[in-house]
Design a protein around this motif. Structure first.
Motif, PDB file in Angstrom:
ATOM      1  N   ASP A 170       0.870  -1.174   0.000  1.00  0.00           N
ATOM      2  CA  ASP A 170       0.000   0.000   0.000  1.00  0.00           C
ATOM      3  C   ASP A 170       0.908   1.225   0.000  1.00  0.00           C
ATOM      4  OD1 ASP A 170      -2.138  -1.693   0.099  1.00  0.00           O
ATOM      5  OD2 ASP A 170      -2.506  -1.451   2.233  1.00  0.00           O
ATOM      6  N   ALA A 171       1.050   1.839  -1.161  1.00  0.00           N
ATOM      7  CA  ALA A 171       2.104   2.849  -1.301  1.00  0.00           C
ATOM      8  C   ALA A 171       1.712   3.917  -2.314  1.00  0.00           C
ATOM      9  CB  ALA A 171       3.409   2.177  -1.730  1.00  0.00           C
ATOM     10  N   ILE A 172       2.483   4.979  -2.293  1.00  0.00           N
ATOM     11  CA  ILE A 172       2.471   5.979  -3.359  1.00  0.00           C
ATOM     12  C   ILE A 172       3.845   5.942  -4.013  1.00  0.00           C
ATOM     13  CG2 ILE A 172       3.065   7.846  -1.739  1.00  0.00           C
ATOM     14  CD1 ILE A 172       1.583   9.736  -3.671  1.00  0.00           C
ATOM     15  N   ARG A 173       3.837   5.957  -5.332  1.00  0.00           N
ATOM     16  CA  ARG A 173       5.089   5.845  -6.096  1.00  0.00           C
ATOM     17  C   ARG A 173       5.103   6.927  -7.166  1.00  0.00           C
ATOM     18  NH1 ARG A 173       6.718   0.534  -9.763  1.00  0.00           N
ATOM     19  NH2 ARG A 173       8.955   0.940  -9.937  1.00  0.00           N
ATOM     20  N   ILE A 174       6.144   7.744  -7.152  1.00  0.00           N
ATOM     21  CA  ILE A 174       6.280   8.843  -8.112  1.00  0.00           C
ATOM     22  C   ILE A 174       7.576   8.653  -8.893  1.00  0.00           C
ATOM     23  CG2 ILE A 174       6.454  11.337  -8.404  1.00  0.00           C
ATOM     24  CD1 ILE A 174       5.002  11.638  -5.720  1.00  0.00           C
ATOM     25  N   GLN A 175       7.448   8.567 -10.218  1.00  0.00           N
ATOM     26  CA  GLN A 175       8.616   8.422 -11.082  1.00  0.00           C
ATOM     27  C   GLN A 175       8.683   9.615 -12.033  1.00  0.00           C
ATOM     28  OE1 GLN A 175       9.142   4.109 -12.503  1.00  0.00           O
ATOM     29  NE2 GLN A 175       6.974   4.124 -11.931  1.00  0.00           N
ATOM     30  N   TYR A 176       9.888  10.175 -12.157  1.00  0.00           N
ATOM     31  CA  TYR A 176      10.116  11.275 -13.098  1.00  0.00           C
ATOM     32  C   TYR A 176      11.271  10.888 -14.004  1.00  0.00           C
ATOM     33  CZ  TYR A 176      10.945  15.863 -15.090  1.00  0.00           C
ATOM     34  OH  TYR A 176      11.109  16.897 -15.962  1.00  0.00           O
TER      35      TYR A 176
END
Length: 382
Positions: A170-176
């Motif tokens: 259960d996570a938030i994942r941000i990729q740039y």
């Protein structure tokens, strides 16, 4: 909470089915598997039998080019000796370490066990160089093929071969994405308990023929720094991962932990494939280690094997387009511990597959057989 979730699931399915009638925005895939396990220690008179009927439903809804919703359900029906004889078996099957418990034992008695689990429920947003995912998902930072010290969010157990999708968080994942071969990634997970949290950042880039990643994290009660790479040594694949764990409370008097693995793999022209790997685990206590614990214990990136040193060797061969086999072994010099895992896959027809897998555990120093299991699995994918 459960009623709310059921209402949400029904609404999700109803909405997406209606959307599918209008245009192709909803996609459904999955499988049904029938797995039979036959186990004994060192005498066939001890034979135990357990069966698993395993169904997975993967819903994907794409309302626009930027947004994707995913809902994946895992349904398992167990019956046989494991259900009857293993203490706490139903609790182990229904265990859920997420923020919300999304695993339920619908039927739980001395003979049978039926469990339903929400494996993935997420929304993904992609636009330009941004890729953002919120919900139950797999945050896969591993680069090696067997042991993954960098996979700090949701480490998987290599013995659980029937779980191809592997655990989620259960996570938030941000990729740039900085370019075609480089990106910055930040992810955060909150689980059950005040210490079951992870906040991490990773920088991934390409140098020469190698993909390299650098990571740092707060991992439960540790600070973590790590690196991983994947490239080639001439015609052979060369991969590795290193993670170093330092307790952030009383760290001057605490023991730091290093988990590191290196692998080399090579494919021959006639279909033979070789994969070898070495794992170092500084946190292992060889004197009290037990191979049998691998069967039911959850692994972590900090403790991937119960021994300080472990080696892996796999030979795989495609005999025909519909028949392939492999032989995998794991060896540790502690008690001369060995795991032998043969496997054979046969494609019966389109979307139908038959698999035979064996797992045997030995400690040759004491001439002790820990256990043997034979699995027969029939799978239909859709």
């Amino acid at each position: 909470m459960k009623k709310l979730l059921v209402t949400y699931l029904l609404l999700f399915i109803y909405t997406t089915i209606n959307a599918q009638e209008k245009e192709e925005k909803l996609f459904l895939s999955g499988y049904i598997k029938n797995l039979h396990q036959f186990s004994f220690v060192d005498k066939l008179e001890q034979l135990q039998w357990t069966a698993l009927l395993h169904n997975r439903l993967n819903f994907k809804y794409i309302p626009s080019e930027e947004i994707t919703f995913r809902l994946e359900l895992r349904n398992r029906f167990f019956y046989g000796d494991n259900v009857k004889n293993i203490f706490g078996y139903s609790g182990m099957i229904s265990n859920d370490n997420g923020i919300t418990d999304l695993s339920w034992n619908i039927i739980d008695n001395k003979d049978i066990l039926f469990n339903t689990t929400v494996e993935r429920v997420l929304v993904n947003y992609i636009k330009d160089n941004w890729d953002i995912t919120l919900g139950r998902q797999r945050v896969n930072w591993g680069m090696n093929l067997v042991w993954n010290p960098n996979d700090i969010f949701n480490t998987y157990n290599f013995l659980d071969f029937d779980y191809e999708e592997r655990p989620g968080s259960d996570a938030i994942r941000i990729q740039y994405y900085l370019g075609d071969f480089s990106k910055i990634e930040v992810a955060a997970k909150k689980g059950i308990g005040k210490d079951n949290h992870i906040v991490a950042a990773m920088y991934k880039f390409n140098s020469g023929s190698y993909d390299i990643q650098l990571l740092t994290a707060i991992y439960q009660q540790d600070w973590v720094i790590g690196t991983g790479w994947a490239g080639n040594l001439k015609n052979a694949g060369f991969k590795g991962e290193i993670s170093y764990f330092v307790p952030y409370e009383n760290y001057f008097n605490s023991e730091n932990v290093m988990s590191a693995s290196v692998s080399v793999d090579y494919g021959f022209k006639k279909g033979l494939y070789i994969n070898s790997s070495i794992l170092y685990n500084s946190s292992a206590n060889d004197a009290s280690s037990d191979l049998a614990a691998l069967l039911y214990n959850s692994l972590t990136a900090k403790n991937l094997m119960p021994y300080t040193y472990s080696g892996f060797l796999q030979l795989a061969k495609e005999f025909t387009p519909i028949l392939k086999g492999s032989l995998s072994t794991i060896y540790s010099p502690t008690n001369q511990s060995v795991i032998i895992m043969p496997s054979l896959d046969y494609s019966i027809a389109t979307n139908w597959e038959l698999n035979f897998t064996g797992q045997s555990f030995f400690e040759f120093q004491d001439y002790q057989t820990i256990g043997n299991s034979m699995f027969v699995r029939l799978r239909w994918s859709f």
